[in-house]
Design a protein around this motif. Sequence first.
Motif, PDB file in Angstrom:
ATOM      1  N   ILE A 143       5.560   8.969   0.702  1.00  8.32           N
ATOM      2  CA  ILE A 143       6.083   8.092   1.834  1.00  8.32           C
ATOM      3  C   ILE A 143       5.777   7.959   2.848  1.00  8.32           C
ATOM      4  CG2 ILE A 143       8.291   7.183   1.718  1.00  8.32           C
ATOM      5  CD1 ILE A 143       8.417   4.578   0.216  1.00  8.32           C
ATOM      6  N   PRO A 148      -1.569   2.441   4.567  1.00 12.11           N
ATOM      7  CA  PRO A 148       0.304   2.295   4.407  1.00 12.11           C
ATOM      8  C   PRO A 148       0.576   2.253   5.560  1.00 12.11           C
ATOM      9  CG  PRO A 148      -1.125   4.295   2.371  1.00 12.11           C
ATOM     10  CD  PRO A 148      -2.004   3.381   4.144  1.00 12.11           C
ATOM     11  N   THR A 175       2.961   5.604  -3.128  1.00 11.50           N
ATOM     12  CA  THR A 175       4.042   6.628  -3.691  1.00 11.50           C
ATOM     13  C   THR A 175       4.026   6.784  -4.692  1.00 11.50           C
ATOM     14  OG1 THR A 175       5.236   5.977  -1.833  1.00 11.50           O
ATOM     15  CG2 THR A 175       6.569   6.971  -3.262  1.00 11.50           C
ATOM     16  N   ALA A 202       0.827  -1.509   0.160  1.00  9.16           N
ATOM     17  CA  ALA A 202       0.022  -0.435   0.016  1.00  9.16           C
ATOM     18  C   ALA A 202       1.123   0.896   0.400  1.00  9.16           C
ATOM     19  CB  ALA A 202      -1.312   0.027   0.874  1.00  9.16           C
ATOM     20  N   SER A 203       1.631   1.258   0.855  1.00 10.36           N
ATOM     21  CA  SER A 203       2.736   2.640   1.000  1.00 10.36           C
ATOM     22  C   SER A 203       3.461   2.724  -0.519  1.00 10.36           C
ATOM     23  CB  SER A 203       3.785   2.151   1.541  1.00 10.36           C
ATOM     24  OG  SER A 203       3.088   2.469   2.880  1.00 10.36           O
TER      25      SER A 203
END
Length: 297
Positions: A216, A242, A78, A73-74
């Motif tokens: 991020i 995230p 990003t 997810a992160s």
Amino acid sequence: MALSRKGKDDLVRNIFFLTALSSIVALALIMVYLFVEGLPIFGVVSVSDFLFGSLWYPTSDPPAFGIFPLIVASLAVTALSSAIAIPLGVMTAIYLAEIASRKTRDIFKPIVELLAALPSVVIGFFGMVVVAPYLQDTFDLATGLNLFNASIMLAFMSVPTICSVSEDAIYSVPRELKEASLALGATHFETIAKVVLPASLSGISTAIMLGMSRAIGETMVVLMVAGGAAIIPTSIFSPVRPMPSSIAAEMAEAAFRGNHYRALFAIGIVLFIFTLAFNLVASYVAEKHKQVGAATL
């Protein structure tokens, strides 16, 4: 007693040294505390299961500490936000530095820099009350709080940083390079594409990495508009969670120095390593494309 000139210089030098030292020591202690609190979780779960496990249920019995959905997810948020922010930021920087009149630049450059100071909670609130209902109605979604919404909001946050730093880099390209290109018969746009952009690539690369690092590591926006589902996204409209939002959402309910608490600090370690990697790449790229003088293009 009046100090001699050398005594004044030594005093100022020592004040700056102590200030710099205290800043470095404080940041180093925070990093040490992060590792001290996070590493013990790997006595409960292996590093591979922690990084690549697909289930994040830290409070169930037995608990599951797999953060792979959070990492995906992160990275997805990003990447998508960067795909939106980089063209917008760099093209705006080119316009302000090379195409816009001086009066236009003097008006819009401060506005862009002021936009970088918008609080993240304001951007998150805008995403919740305006963008989420619009996405939900337009695309007939179950919820407008998803990966795409979070990416748009993070892009809005990154564009001023990318634009401002890139514009400074483009604007500082030596004038003689542009004049030499124009004197050889190149058009204005050919000069921008083949002279100005290569000469400012170091600064533009640094701007992009700074924008991606901000995306991020951003917490508030993804906490408010990403949806909060710890699952691997299957589309850009999937709700996601995230890593920063997991730490912010769960730290208050985690038992002090319990396994859940340790796991959240371990997520912080992973996030720290990701951000460090971004900064190292930015430093490498900036150094590789650094222009020493006008004749070295």
